[in-house]
Design an enzyme around this catalytic site. Structure first.
Site, PDB file in Angstrom:
ATOM      1  N   LEU A 116       0.816  -1.216   0.000  1.00 23.12           N
ATOM      2  CA  LEU A 116       0.000   0.000   0.000  1.00 23.12           C
ATOM      3  C   LEU A 116       0.846   1.260   0.000  1.00 23.12           C
ATOM      4  O   LEU A 116       1.898   1.328   0.635  1.00 23.12           O
ATOM      5  CB  LEU A 116      -0.932   0.000   1.215  1.00 23.12           C
ATOM      6  CG  LEU A 116      -1.914  -1.164   1.296  1.00 23.12           C
ATOM      7  CD1 LEU A 116      -2.822  -1.002   2.516  1.00 23.12           C
ATOM      8  CD2 LEU A 116      -2.759  -1.274   0.017  1.00 23.12           C
ATOM      9  N   HIS A 117       0.337   2.265  -0.731  1.00 19.84           N
ATOM     10  CA  HIS A 117       0.958   3.585  -0.759  1.00 19.84           C
ATOM     11  C   HIS A 117      -0.156   4.621  -0.699  1.00 19.84           C
ATOM     12  O   HIS A 117      -1.346   4.257  -0.589  1.00 19.84           O
ATOM     13  CB  HIS A 117       1.835   3.748  -2.010  1.00 19.84           C
ATOM     14  CG  HIS A 117       1.134   3.396  -3.301  1.00 19.84           C
ATOM     15  ND1 HIS A 117       0.016   4.078  -3.751  1.00 19.84           N
ATOM     16  CD2 HIS A 117       1.365   2.424  -4.220  1.00 19.84           C
ATOM     17  CE1 HIS A 117      -0.382   3.555  -4.900  1.00 19.84           C
ATOM     18  NE2 HIS A 117       0.413   2.537  -5.206  1.00 19.84           N
ATOM     19  N   HIS A 138      -3.405   4.117  -2.781  1.00 18.08           N
ATOM     20  CA  HIS A 138      -4.400   3.224  -2.176  1.00 18.08           C
ATOM     21  C   HIS A 138      -5.075   3.893  -0.980  1.00 18.08           C
ATOM     22  O   HIS A 138      -6.293   3.811  -0.808  1.00 18.08           O
ATOM     23  CB  HIS A 138      -3.718   1.954  -1.642  1.00 18.08           C
ATOM     24  CG  HIS A 138      -2.959   1.161  -2.655  1.00 18.08           C
ATOM     25  ND1 HIS A 138      -1.603   0.987  -2.592  1.00 18.08           N
ATOM     26  CD2 HIS A 138      -3.374   0.471  -3.747  1.00 18.08           C
ATOM     27  CE1 HIS A 138      -1.198   0.216  -3.594  1.00 18.08           C
ATOM     28  NE2 HIS A 138      -2.245  -0.106  -4.323  1.00 18.08           N
ATOM     29  N   ASP A 149      -5.277   3.523 -13.138  1.00 19.72           N
ATOM     30  CA  ASP A 149      -5.575   2.404 -14.029  1.00 19.72           C
ATOM     31  C   ASP A 149      -6.852   2.747 -14.803  1.00 19.72           C
ATOM     32  O   ASP A 149      -7.932   2.215 -14.526  1.00 19.72           O
ATOM     33  CB  ASP A 149      -5.733   1.119 -13.221  1.00 19.72           C
ATOM     34  CG  ASP A 149      -4.444   0.763 -12.488  1.00 19.72           C
ATOM     35  OD1 ASP A 149      -3.581   0.110 -13.087  1.00 19.72           O
ATOM     36  OD2 ASP A 149      -4.276   1.194 -11.325  1.00 19.72           O
ATOM     37  N   SER A 154       3.088   3.923  -7.420  1.00 17.72           N
ATOM     38  CA  SER A 154       2.785   2.565  -7.863  1.00 17.72           C
ATOM     39  C   SER A 154       3.607   1.612  -7.013  1.00 17.72           C
ATOM     40  O   SER A 154       4.761   1.916  -6.673  1.00 17.72           O
ATOM     41  CB  SER A 154       3.167   2.385  -9.337  1.00 17.72           C
ATOM     42  OG  SER A 154       3.266   1.005  -9.653  1.00 17.72           O
ATOM     43  N   ARG A 193       4.952  -0.869  -8.041  1.00 21.64           N
ATOM     44  CA  ARG A 193       6.073  -1.293  -8.892  1.00 21.64           C
ATOM     45  C   ARG A 193       7.219  -0.284  -8.899  1.00 21.64           C
ATOM     46  O   ARG A 193       8.313  -0.623  -9.359  1.00 21.64           O
ATOM     47  CB  ARG A 193       5.601  -1.569 -10.324  1.00 21.64           C
ATOM     48  CG  ARG A 193       4.704  -2.800 -10.413  1.00 21.64           C
ATOM     49  CD  ARG A 193       4.447  -3.247 -11.834  1.00 21.64           C
ATOM     50  NE  ARG A 193       3.832  -4.565 -11.873  1.00 21.64           N
ATOM     51  CZ  ARG A 193       2.516  -4.799 -11.970  1.00 21.64           C
ATOM     52  NH1 ARG A 193       1.667  -3.791 -12.066  1.00 21.64           N
ATOM     53  NH2 ARG A 193       2.053  -6.033 -11.985  1.00 21.64           N
TER      54      ARG A 193
HETATM   55  P1  AMP Z   1      -3.199  -2.135  -7.213  1.00 18.64           P
HETATM   56  O1  AMP Z   1      -2.833  -2.501  -5.805  1.00 18.64           O
HETATM   57  O2  AMP Z   1      -2.058  -1.675  -8.041  1.00 18.64           O
HETATM   58  O3  AMP Z   1      -4.055  -3.190  -7.865  1.00 18.64           O
HETATM   59  O4  AMP Z   1      -4.139  -0.854  -7.078  1.00 18.64           O
HETATM   60  C1  AMP Z   1      -5.292  -0.890  -6.282  1.00 18.64           C
HETATM   61  C2  AMP Z   1      -6.100   0.356  -6.541  1.00 18.64           C
HETATM   62  O5  AMP Z   1      -5.336   1.509  -6.220  1.00 18.64           O
HETATM   63  C3  AMP Z   1      -6.508   0.502  -8.014  1.00 18.64           C
HETATM   64  O6  AMP Z   1      -7.835   0.986  -8.080  1.00 18.64           O
HETATM   65  C4  AMP Z   1      -5.525   1.504  -8.522  1.00 18.64           C
HETATM   66  O7  AMP Z   1      -6.005   2.243  -9.618  1.00 18.64           O
HETATM   67  C5  AMP Z   1      -5.346   2.387  -7.311  1.00 18.64           C
HETATM   68  N1  AMP Z   1      -4.091   3.137  -7.410  1.00 18.64           N
HETATM   69  C6  AMP Z   1      -2.859   2.628  -7.671  1.00 18.64           C
HETATM   70  N2  AMP Z   1      -1.954   3.631  -7.753  1.00 18.64           N
HETATM   71  C7  AMP Z   1      -2.628   4.789  -7.556  1.00 18.64           C
HETATM   72  C8  AMP Z   1      -2.258   6.157  -7.523  1.00 18.64           C
HETATM   73  N3  AMP Z   1      -1.007   6.553  -7.724  1.00 18.64           N
HETATM   74  N4  AMP Z   1      -3.217   7.084  -7.296  1.00 18.64           N
HETATM   75  C9  AMP Z   1      -4.509   6.687  -7.103  1.00 18.64           C
HETATM   76  N5  AMP Z   1      -4.922   5.407  -7.118  1.00 18.64           N
HETATM   77  C10 AMP Z   1      -3.994   4.461  -7.340  1.00 18.64           C
END
Ligand code: AMP
Length: 285
Positions: free
Chosen positions: A33-34, A37, A150, A185, A187
């Site tokens: 998480l960042h 999220h 995304d 991200s 990543r």
């Molecule tokens: P993930 O853990 O990468 O599957 O992301 C989970 C949710 O967090 C998804 O709805 C992503 O679009 C959102 N998310 C990821 N990075 C960001 C960001 N930098 N800003 C806003 N939402 C994000």
């Protein structure tokens, strides 16, 4: 806050909450998480009575040569961070429970899933829509929160909800960025120091497109060319794709619409790490 790992327990909690009339908000994540999220969790906290954050690195959305095995996993840290945002339940199922041996049912959103990200990541969105569907069934959310980071995922999930008449409202949060513009991200953790510096190229290219658009340019080919010049000037980056599309069918546009939103999206490799970013001109998703 409770960490739930078993599907039946999560289903019974959700059933009880709904029976009490509580509004459930779901924030699906893959953990690590960042602030991106966490901003979605904060929004869910404002809008809902019960906030569920799922943490599940979903094998079905990774290709065979992708980073499923090395994707960062730290549930204890994720739980601490989620707690600070007032999350009530973390749902962290195991892959074996989510995809038992005889699992054969998938949800595919045809057409949209094969474009943009789907061209480079075949099967990715089939994995996403299947797991999101299953998470919705398990957690019974009134609202589900997704980041515009995304963008194609948002468009596909909204379409799934509409096409299948799912009783959940999709809430889209803005992209949270580092000070230098890099979109947060999980990543980004993979990047070397030099790659991390170079990674601002996505944002720089997108901002160039926005500046040209703001000064009256409407020709998509000119915006694409200007963005390509910026990305090619960055030796550590390798452009996967950059595209200017509508936000409904995700078809490439020649001229940027005066009335409809337009999505500019891209993916760039830094070594093996693939980063994405986007902007929406003239509206929102
Ligand atoms: P993930 O853990 O990468 O599957 O992301 C989970 C949710 O967090 C998804 O709805 C992503 O679009 C959102 N998310 C990821 N990075 C960001 C960001 N930098 N800003 C806003 N939402 C994000």
């Amino acid at each position: 806050m409770e960490i739930i790992t078993r599907i039946p327990r999560m289903m019974s909690v959700a059933r009880d909450m709904r029976a009490e009339g509580s509004r459930i908000g779901l924030v699906p994540t893959m953990g690590a998480l960042h602030e991106g999220h966490l901003s979605l969790m904060a929004r869910a906290r404002e809008m809902c009575d019960i906030v569920v954050a799922s943490v599940f690195v979903n094998p079905a959305q990774f290709g065979p040569a992708e980073d499923f095995d090395r994707y960062p996993r730290d549930l204890a840290r994720d739980a601490e961070l989620a707690f600070t945002k007032g999350v009530d339940y973390i749902f962290a199922p195991s892959p074996e429970d989510m995809y038992p041996k005889d699992f054969v049912t998938y949800v595919t959103i045809e057409g949209l899933s094969e474009k943009l990200e789907g061209l480079s990541r075949p099967g990715h969105f089939r994995g996403v829509t299947t797991v999101v569907n299953k998470l919705f069934n398990i957690t019974q959310p009134n609202f589900a929160f997704f980041g515009r980071k995304d963008a194609q995922q948002v468009i596909i999930i909204k379409r799934m909800v509409r096409d299948l008449a799912m009783d959940v409202e999709i809430v889209v949060g803005p992209i949270v960025r580092e000070e230098d513009g890099l979109a947060l991200s999980s990543r980004n953790l993979y990047l070397s120091t030099d790659e991390r510096k170079a990674a601002t190229v996505l944002r720089r290219a997108l901002e160039k497109a926005r500046t040209l658009y703001n000064s009256g340019e409407r020709d998509a080919a000119r915006l694409l060319a200007a963005m390509q010049v910026i990305i090619e000037a960055e030796p550590l980056g390798r452009l996967d794709y950059v595209a200017i599309t509508d936000t409904v069918r995700l078809d490439a546009v020649d001229t940027i619409s005066a009335s409809e939103p337009t999505l500019i999206s891209m993916a760039v490799f830094f070594g093996k790490t693939r980063l994405i970013d986007n902007i929406v001109l003239n509206g929102e998703l």
